[in-house]
Scaffold this motif. Structure first.
Motif, short mmCIF file in Angstrom:
data_model
loop_
_atom_site.label_atom_id
_atom_site.label_comp_id
_atom_site.label_asym_id
_atom_site.label_seq_id
_atom_site.Cartn_x
_atom_site.Cartn_y
_atom_site.Cartn_z
N SER A 106 20.96 -25.04 17.74
CA SER A 106 21.84 -24.57 16.62
C SER A 106 21.81 -22.74 16.50
CB SER A 106 21.44 -25.00 15.28
OG SER A 106 20.09 -24.38 15.16
N SER A 107 20.96 -22.03 16.99
CA SER A 107 21.00 -20.53 17.11
C SER A 107 21.90 -20.03 17.80
CB SER A 107 19.51 -20.16 17.37
OG SER A 107 19.07 -20.20 18.70
N CYS A 108 22.40 -20.80 18.46
CA CYS A 108 23.58 -20.53 19.52
C CYS A 108 24.82 -20.64 18.89
CB CYS A 108 23.64 -21.02 21.03
SG CYS A 108 22.46 -20.67 21.85
N ALA A 109 24.81 -21.40 17.75
CA ALA A 109 26.38 -21.44 17.10
C ALA A 109 26.73 -20.35 16.17
CB ALA A 109 26.07 -22.63 16.61
N GLY A 110 26.25 -19.20 16.20
CA GLY A 110 26.66 -17.99 15.32
C GLY A 110 26.93 -18.65 13.83
N ASN A 111 27.88 -18.24 13.32
CA ASN A 111 28.24 -18.68 11.78
C ASN A 111 28.29 -19.96 11.71
OD1 ASN A 111 28.20 -15.83 11.07
ND2 ASN A 111 30.64 -15.66 11.27
N SER A 112 28.64 -20.83 12.52
CA SER A 112 28.68 -22.34 12.48
C SER A 112 27.11 -22.97 12.45
CB SER A 112 29.81 -22.95 13.64
OG SER A 112 31.27 -22.29 13.55
N ALA A 113 26.49 -22.40 12.76
CA ALA A 113 24.83 -22.77 13.06
C ALA A 113 24.52 -23.58 11.63
CB ALA A 113 23.88 -21.70 12.91
N VAL A 114 25.18 -23.52 10.56
CA VAL A 114 24.67 -24.34 9.44
C VAL A 114 25.30 -25.80 9.76
CG1 VAL A 114 26.85 -23.93 8.07
CG2 VAL A 114 24.64 -24.47 6.92
N CYS A 115 26.31 -25.93 10.36
CA CYS A 115 26.75 -27.31 10.73
C CYS A 115 25.72 -28.29 11.69
CB CYS A 115 28.29 -27.22 11.34
SG CYS A 115 29.53 -26.45 10.28
N LEU A 116 25.02 -27.38 12.20
CA LEU A 116 24.11 -28.14 13.37
C LEU A 116 22.95 -28.09 12.92
CD1 LEU A 116 25.55 -26.50 16.56
CD2 LEU A 116 26.07 -28.79 15.75
N ARG A 117 22.51 -27.53 11.88
CA ARG A 117 21.13 -27.86 10.94
C ARG A 117 21.18 -28.61 10.08
NH1 ARG A 117 20.68 -21.47 11.27
NH2 ARG A 117 20.07 -21.15 13.31
N ASP A 118 22.24 -29.10 9.27
CA ASP A 118 22.41 -29.82 8.11
C ASP A 118 22.66 -31.33 8.75
OD1 ASP A 118 23.63 -31.68 6.12
OD2 ASP A 118 24.08 -29.80 5.18
N ILE A 119 21.60 -32.40 8.51
CA ILE A 119 21.62 -33.35 9.05
C ILE A 119 23.02 -34.35 8.72
CG2 ILE A 119 20.41 -34.74 7.30
CD1 ILE A 119 18.85 -35.92 9.90
N GLU A 120 23.48 -34.06 7.57
CA GLU A 120 24.58 -34.91 7.16
C GLU A 120 25.84 -34.07 7.70
OE1 GLU A 120 25.04 -34.97 2.68
OE2 GLU A 120 22.85 -35.90 2.56
N LYS A 121 26.04 -32.85 7.77
CA LYS A 121 27.27 -32.44 8.41
C LYS A 121 27.07 -32.60 9.95
CE LYS A 121 28.08 -28.59 5.50
NZ LYS A 121 28.31 -27.13 5.12
N LEU A 122 25.96 -32.78 10.48
CA LEU A 122 25.86 -32.70 11.95
C LEU A 122 26.27 -34.49 12.17
CD1 LEU A 122 24.93 -31.81 14.66
CD2 LEU A 122 22.89 -32.42 14.14
N GLY A 123 26.19 -35.35 11.19
CA GLY A 123 26.40 -36.67 11.21
C GLY A 123 27.87 -37.14 11.36
N VAL A 124 28.72 -35.99 10.73
CA VAL A 124 30.23 -36.26 10.71
C VAL A 124 30.93 -35.61 11.79
CG1 VAL A 124 30.14 -36.94 8.01
CG2 VAL A 124 30.72 -34.35 9.04
#
Length: 169
Positions: free
Chosen positions: A95-113
């Protein structure tokens, strides 16, 4: 008319507002965009004539479903560079390689969608073969995800890495 005059007598009265604040109009427009606006290229906007050369890969229902997922992930329709960042984080399984989108890869609910926004195999092939400059906005947003190899497997690995700390605590 000055913005300071508009806020006099409100809680914003004491703030140091610039005379002409900069607004991110593109961000505001995408926040309030209609789903059908996502299906338009620059050539098919309300002010222009339709372009017979535009490439449409998703039907209107699929386009709306993807738009709903992307709004859920980002709070608004993201920019193409946000989707490129998201794809980079998925590809690196970090997720640290996702820049400003990292929060999407750290939040289990967002990652699930996220999987709901992934193109189907036939859509993936069509996106890979298409001229990106002729794609509608929704297809251009999904394109970075379409070119990540083994994207489903990498998303599962990210999901496990986010879920693991919750299991052990």
């Amino acid at each position: 008319q000055s913005l300071k005059k508009d806020v006099s007598g409100t809680i914003f009265d004491s703030t140091d507002l610039p005379e002409d604040p900069e607004l991110n109009l593109a961000g505001l427009k995408s926040l309030f965009a209609e789903d059908d606006e996502l299906g338009q290229t620059k050539a098919t906007s309300k002010k222009a004539k339709p372009n017979d050369g535009e490439i449409c890969i998703f039907d209107s229902q699929r386009m709306q479903n993807i738009a709903i997922v992307l709004r859920g992930l980002f709070g608004q329709i993201p920019a193409v560079h946000d989707m490129e960042d998201l794809a980079a984080g998925i590809e690196a399984v970090d997720s640290s390689c996702a820049g400003n989108s990292a929060v999407c890869l750290r939040d289990i609910e967002k990652l699930g969608v996220v999987p709901a926004a992934l193109p189907q195999p036939e859509e993936q092939r069509a996106l890979a073969e298409a001229d990106a400059t002729r794609l509608r906005l929704i297809e251009r947003l999904v394109l970075p995800l379409a070119i990540v190899p083994f994207v489903e497997t990498k998303l599962r690995a990210l999901h496990l890495s986010v879920h693991a700390p919750h299991v052990h605590s």
